[in-house]
Structures are given as structure tokens and as C-alpha cells.
Design an enzyme around this catalytic site. Structure first.
Site, PDB file in Angstrom:
ATOM      1  N   LYS A  79      19.758 -35.024  14.622  1.00  0.00           N
ATOM      2  CA  LYS A  79      18.794 -34.609  15.636  1.00  0.00           C
ATOM      3  C   LYS A  79      19.388 -33.505  16.514  1.00  0.00           C
ATOM      4  CE  LYS A  79      15.246 -36.155  15.869  1.00  0.00           C
ATOM      5  NZ  LYS A  79      14.002 -35.773  15.157  1.00  0.00           N
ATOM      6  N   HIS A  97      14.208 -28.178  13.556  1.00  0.00           N
ATOM      7  CA  HIS A  97      12.803 -28.074  13.970  1.00  0.00           C
ATOM      8  C   HIS A  97      12.566 -26.764  14.726  1.00  0.00           C
ATOM      9  CE1 HIS A  97      12.307 -32.160  12.633  1.00  0.00           C
ATOM     10  NE2 HIS A  97      13.198 -32.599  13.493  1.00  0.00           N
TER      11      HIS A  97
END
Length: 350
Positions: A79, A97
Site C-alpha cells: 500500500k 494507484h
């Protein structure tokens, strides 16, 4: 490339992130292949650090990669990175992302630009046909559908806590007397969709399985007639919305829970523009409306961390052979690099 490939498995700083990109058994495989693997201590990783030490990994303090990772090494994680350092180097492998216009994407890319570093985004780790080679999709779908069912049954307990699959399955099998739940999974043929369908069947719910044929000419009346919607699509191009504000207040709506596994909030790819933010482990459910009946959404963007051991083992099994290819000019990693270069090249001058 250096003679010895250096990988640095970092501690995940995000709260409630219990997964690992590499599990100890697969770390052993890399060490035996001659890779120098350093693993940071972690207060939340599901696998204790001594299991990595026992297979030959070097151990480092958590969050020490900015100062201690070799200049030619690769920092491996899952993450988002912490806010510091502001200038990112060397090379990082994680889910950035950052290529779909998500919130914070430009800021992350500018950190790499400032530091001369490189992002090899795990979302771009694909074969020549664009199929993902290492993904958490199955367990994301499984966890997302499970939470939707538990919430619909009034048995979702917050804050969430990590579980094993037997623990979660035991909860899923406790159905409500006289219950007759219906559920639809959109994107049912993909990894996440298959995982969602498996969880629903475990819960005693046989789902409707929708894919591109059903969404091309969407039957909203049929969609609204289900109790649960699980959004598990994977797309790189915008699609029409599955639900609109008008649908929320349709008096015929039976739909009461949405499990947004895809969770493309803040992106042009969001197929559920009726909500615009992710939920979290403290507050996993957001109420979208109260009339004509309540409609809630669960939109966690680290769903597989609910089942961290199972999810990590499955992901690591797909990733470790690809990490061996970092030694070579691999087409797989070259595609990752090119995706980063395109995204970084699209930044405008400030």
C-alpha cells in the site's frame, strides 16, 4: 543490473494493513536463488519477522528503507508510502494507484520525479494481453461479499479485525432463520467476482452473475430487485454508471447493501458515482440514503487484509517467480517501467 539483486521488504505504515507482498516460504526461494533480501520489522504484519530471519533474510528496523536500502535496490511493499521522504528513490514496487487520476496520484508521481526514483506499479504487472500476473482479486472479492452479507444480516461488527478463513466462514454460515437473500455480482467472471461468488455460496446465497453482456444494456429494475450488489469489475476505460442518484430513491428498490470491491472512488473509472469516498476499518459502512429503505455501501480499498494470511500466500505465490526476472531485461517489468514513464511524462510543469 548489479551482480546481486537487492530486495527490501518494507513495513506497511497504513493502519490495519496486515498483509505481506512476500511470505516467509517464498522469501526462502528468493534467498536460495541468490537474492539479498532484507525484511523490515513490523508491528502489524501477519507473519512475524523471526520467520523471515529463519529462512536467511536480513532484518532491519521498520521504516528504515529511506536511509538504508541500497541505491540499486528495490523497495517492495503493497500500500501507499508514508508522506516522507518527499523525494523518492531508488526503485519501488507496490500498488501506487497513480495512473487513473486517483486522488493523490499526481503528488506521488512528483515525489518520484523529484528524487529520480522509479515506480514499478503492481497494477501494471501484466502479460502481453494485459492480464494481471499477481493480484489480490480473489480475496478482495471474498472479503467484500462477506462483509456485505454480514452487514445485511445485522452481524457486521466494527471496528473490523483480521480473521482466518475458517473464522470468517463460520460467521457466514450462520444464516438468519427464514431468510431469503438475493445478490448480484457484477464482474463475476474476473478474479474478484469469482471470489465474491464463492463467499456468497458459503453464506448460502446463490448469486446472479453479471458480466459485460448484462451491463452493456443494464436492466436497473433487475439490479434494484436484489438485496445485495457486489461491484467486482475490472476496467481500464470508463463505463456507464450502474446506479444513479435517481435509482437510490426509486420506490421499487429492494437493494439495501452495496459491496464496492473495485472501489474506484475518485477516479473517472468509478462505476458507482453515487458515493465518492472509501470507508475504513473503524467505520466500514456508509449510509447513502434512508428512503424508501436504507441503502448502505462498504468500500474498503484493502479488503484482502481482512484475511491477511490467505491473501498474502496466494499473492506471494504469483509474485516471487516474477521477482526473479528483475535480474533480466524482462518484458513483464519493462511494461511496468513504460507505464510509469508514460504517467510521469504526462505531468505538466508547475
Amino acid at each position: 543490473m548489479p551482480d546481486t539483486l537487492c530486495l527490501w521488504l518494507r513495513h506497511e505504515t497504513r493502519p490495519n494493513e496486515h498483509r505481506a507482498a512476500l511470505v516467509p516460504a517464498d522469501a526462502r526461494r528468493l534467498v536460495e536463488a541468490g537474492i539479498r533480501l532484507t525484511v523490515e520489522e513490523s508491528t502489524q504484519r501477519v507473519f512475524p519477522v523471526h520467520e523471515y530471519a529463519s529462512v536467511g533474510c536480513q532484518i532491519a528496523p521498520q521504516n528504515s528503507w529511506p536511509s538504508r536500502c541500497p541505491a540499486q535496490g528495490y523497495v517492495l511493499g503493497l500500500k501507499e508510502l508514508p508522506d516522507l521522504p518527499a523525494r523518492l528513490r531508488p526503485r519501488h514496487i507496490f500498488f501506487g494507484h497513480a495512473y487513473k487520476g486517483q486522488t493523490g496520484a499526481e503528488a506521488l508521481l512528483r515525489r518520484f520525479e523529484a528524487g529520480g526514483g522509479v515506480l514499478l506499479d503492481l497494477e501494471s504487472l501484466v502479460d502481453a494481453d494485459g492480464r494481471r500476473l499477481a493480484a489480490f482479486g480473489h480475496w478482495a472479492g471474498y472479503a467484500g461479499a462477506s462483509l456485505a452479507v454480514l452487514h445485511r444480516r445485522g452481524r457486521l461488527v466494527a471496528p473490523l479485525a483480521r480473521l482466518s478463513r475458517p473464522e470468517l466462514d463460520e460467521r457466514l454460515r450462520c444464516s438468519v432463520a427464514g431468510e431469503s437473500l438475493t445478490a448480484v455480482v457484477i464482474g463475476a467472471h474476473g478474479r474478484s467476482g469469482r471470489g465474491a461468488c464463492e463467499a456468497l455460496r458459503t453464506a448460502g446465497v446463490e448469486p446472479s452473475r453479471w458480466n459485460s453482456a448484462e451491463t452493456r444494456c443494464l436492466d436497473r429494475d433487475a439490479l434494484l430487485a436484489h438485496d445485495i450488489l457486489v461491484n467486482a469489475i475490472g476496467t481500464s476505460v470508463p463505463v456507464g454508471p450502474f446506479l444513479t442518484e435517481e435509482d437510490l430513491y426509486d420506490p421499487r428498490r429492494r437493494l439495501s447493501v452495496i459491496g464496492d470491491v473495485t472501489c474506484d472512488v475518485g477516479s473517472r473509472l468509478n462505476a458507482l458515482p453515487i458515493h465518492d469516498r472509501a470507508t475504513d476499518w473503524e467505520h466500514p459502512v456508509e449510509r447513502l440514503c434512508r428512503r424508501p429503505t436504507a441503502l448502505d455501501v462498504i468500500a474498503l480499498d484493502n479488503l484482502p487484509s481482512l484475511l491477511p494470511a490467505e491473501a498474502s500466500r496466494a499473492f506471494s505465490a504469483e509474485l516471487w517467480p516474477l521477482l526473479l526476472e528483475l535480474r533480466e531485461d524482462s518484458p513483464v517489468w519493462e511494461r511496468c517501467l513504460n507505464a510509469f514513464r508514460r504517467a510521469a511524462g504526462s505531468l505538466t510543469d508547475e
